[in-house]
Design an enzyme around this catalytic site. Structure first.
Site, PDB file in Angstrom:
ATOM      1  N   TYR A  69       0.846  -1.192   0.000  1.00 22.76           N
ATOM      2  CA  TYR A  69       0.000   0.000   0.000  1.00 22.76           C
ATOM      3  C   TYR A  69       0.884   1.247   0.000  1.00 22.76           C
ATOM      4  CZ  TYR A  69      -3.752  -3.192   1.547  1.00 22.76           C
ATOM      5  OH  TYR A  69      -4.651  -4.217   1.667  1.00 22.76           O
ATOM      6  N   HIS A 135      -0.531 -12.088   1.084  1.00 20.88           N
ATOM      7  CA  HIS A 135      -1.470 -11.200   0.405  1.00 20.88           C
ATOM      8  C   HIS A 135      -2.020 -11.845  -0.861  1.00 20.88           C
ATOM      9  CE1 HIS A 135      -2.228  -6.594  -0.334  1.00 20.88           C
ATOM     10  NE2 HIS A 135      -3.340  -7.307  -0.395  1.00 20.88           N
ATOM     11  N   SER A 215     -13.384  -4.658   1.809  1.00 19.54           N
ATOM     12  CA  SER A 215     -14.414  -4.043   0.958  1.00 19.54           C
ATOM     13  C   SER A 215     -15.829  -4.471   1.342  1.00 19.54           C
ATOM     14  CB  SER A 215     -14.151  -4.366  -0.523  1.00 19.54           C
ATOM     15  OG  SER A 215     -12.956  -3.786  -0.966  1.00 19.54           O
ATOM     16  N   PRO A 216     -16.188  -4.455   2.635  1.00 11.90           N
ATOM     17  CA  PRO A 216     -17.566  -4.805   3.010  1.00 11.90           C
ATOM     18  C   PRO A 216     -18.586  -3.773   2.515  1.00 11.90           C
ATOM     19  CG  PRO A 216     -16.418  -3.883   4.897  1.00 11.90           C
ATOM     20  CD  PRO A 216     -15.383  -4.064   3.817  1.00 11.90           C
ATOM     21  N   LEU A 217     -18.090  -2.611   2.081  1.00 10.39           N
ATOM     22  CA  LEU A 217     -18.964  -1.584   1.512  1.00 10.39           C
ATOM     23  C   LEU A 217     -18.953  -1.597  -0.015  1.00 10.39           C
ATOM     24  CD1 LEU A 217     -18.132   1.314   3.998  1.00 10.39           C
ATOM     25  CD2 LEU A 217     -20.297   0.098   3.791  1.00 10.39           C
ATOM     26  N   GLY A 218     -18.449  -2.696  -0.592  1.00 11.70           N
ATOM     27  CA  GLY A 218     -18.467  -2.805  -2.045  1.00 11.70           C
ATOM     28  C   GLY A 218     -17.722  -1.693  -2.739  1.00 11.70           C
ATOM     29  N   ARG A 219     -16.556  -1.336  -2.210  1.00 12.43           N
ATOM     30  CA  ARG A 219     -15.724  -0.255  -2.752  1.00 12.43           C
ATOM     31  C   ARG A 219     -16.501   1.065  -2.825  1.00 12.43           C
ATOM     32  NH1 ARG A 219     -11.606  -3.469  -4.047  1.00 12.43           N
ATOM     33  NH2 ARG A 219     -12.087  -5.517  -4.909  1.00 12.43           N
ATOM     34  N   GLY A 220     -17.367   1.259  -1.834  1.00  7.06           N
ATOM     35  CA  GLY A 220     -18.147   2.482  -1.744  1.00  7.06           C
ATOM     36  C   GLY A 220     -19.505   2.403  -2.407  1.00  7.06           C
ATOM     37  N   PHE A 221     -19.727   1.415  -3.259  1.00  9.93           N
ATOM     38  CA  PHE A 221     -21.011   1.301  -3.947  1.00  9.93           C
ATOM     39  C   PHE A 221     -22.161   1.164  -2.962  1.00  9.93           C
ATOM     40  CE2 PHE A 221     -24.367  -1.480  -5.648  1.00  9.93           C
ATOM     41  CZ  PHE A 221     -24.811  -0.693  -6.709  1.00  9.93           C
TER      42      PHE A 221
END
Length: 339
Positions: A69, A135, A215-221
């Site tokens: 990162y 990773h 990404s539990p937020l779907g990359r912000g979607f």
């Protein structure tokens, strides 16, 4: 960029254990990837430092980073915070994705595992990594050799627990036979359920291994705030992601209708409902939503106080069934190798 001054609630619900014998952590962790590089637009170290400290103050204990990162910047950033409060965090980092001269490749060889671990320890400024993940697998090195090298690092006191990211059920079994695996980190959310479909979650539960969804937020979607690809910052990873690019976002937006309705019924945000859905999938699951702003951190932690009814969970399951989602979760060139 700046950051709003907000009150961050303390995390709700009982702590959850990482692995059969690993540490107890808050039910929601903090993913730090977006604080470095330009994956989701620009970040500022000062704001990111505030977010990490606010998360620790609120009872978020699992802090997740990786050596790739920002080319090591993220580990430096996390390390600077933890130098004064190391005991407040369960520190997770990863190795296995390499970049140089414009190339990106995976390397899970034993030699690189040791080299990468030493470099991470130095950047983080710590003597031991609490949870060290592979990773990505390189598809060539037998997983027994990779995990054997990590087991040596455990024996030397440089790593406490071993994790695998984006791994198949078969490889998870092979790895666990060499040394106990504490956690599997994979993408998992309302619109990404491959760990269930591929048998990874079932195998992990059989073996006493926790799931740490990124990404539990779907990359912000799933926050409902991303309505146009053109509104995303230049260089944002999502501009090339199949679920957002070339009409993918517009095709997926109708999925959000039921999410918005349930959010309104709970006086919550759509993102909080999305995280609450993940939390409801089992006490062995610790999602790590990422953010670089304290107001979003407060929202994410607030999800731990939302309790969804069985009929709401079922409605969301159906509304986001995998056959209704348009697009692969990664571009083909960087789709994880799990074999």
């Amino acid at each position: 960029m700046g950051d709003k001054v907000v009150d961050v609630p303390t995390i709700g619900g009982p702590q959850r254990r990482i692995g059969a014998t690993g540490p107890l952590v808050g039910a929601i962790g903090l993913g730090c990837m977006g604080m470095s590089g330009d994956y989701y637009g620009a970040a500022e170290d000062e704001c990111s430092t505030k977010v990490i400290n606010a998360a620790l103050d609120a009872g978020v204990t699992l802090i997740d980073t990786a050596d790739m990162y920002g080319g090591g910047h993220n580990e430096d950033l996390v390390g600077r915070v933890l130098r004064t409060r190391r005991d407040d965090a369960v520190l997770a980092t990863k190795f296995g994705i390499r970049r140089a001269d414009g190339r990106r490749w995976n390397d899970s060889t034993p030699e690189y595992a040791r080299q990468a671990c030493e470099a991470s320890l130095h950047r983080l400024g710590v003597d031991v990594i609490d949870l060290y993940y592979v990773h990505r697998l390189d598809g060539q090195t037998p997983i027994e050799e990779t995990v054997g090298a990590l087991a040596d690092l455990v024996a030397e006191g440089k790593v406490r627990h071993i994790g695998l990211s984006e791994v198949s059920a078969a490889n998870l079994r092979r790895a666990h036979a060499v040394h106990p695996i504490a956690a599997v980190q994979s993408e998992f959310s309302l619109w990404t359920r491959n760990v269930i479909d591929d048998g990874v979650l079932g195998t992990a539960r059989e073996l006493g291994i926790s799931l740490v969804p990124y990404s539990p937020l779907g990359r912000g979607f799933l926050t409902g705030t991303v309505r146009s690809v053109d509104a995303l910052p230049e260089g944002d990873f999502r501009r090339a992601n199949p679920r957002f690019a070339d009409g993918g976002l517009e095709a997926n937006l109708p999925l959000l209708d039921h999410l918005h309705a349930i959010a309104a019924a709970h006086d919550a945000t759509p993102g909080q409902i999305a995280i609450a859905w993940v939390l409801a999938q089992g006490e062995d699951i610790v999602p790590i939503p990422g953010t670089k702003r304290t107001d979003y951190l407060a929202q994410n932690i607030g999800a731990s106080h939302v309790k969804l009814a069985d009929d709401e969970l079922a409605l969301l399951d159906e509304a986001f069934s995998p056959d209704k989602v348009v697009g692969e979760r990664y571009p083909a060139a960087i789709m994880p190798v799990t074999r």
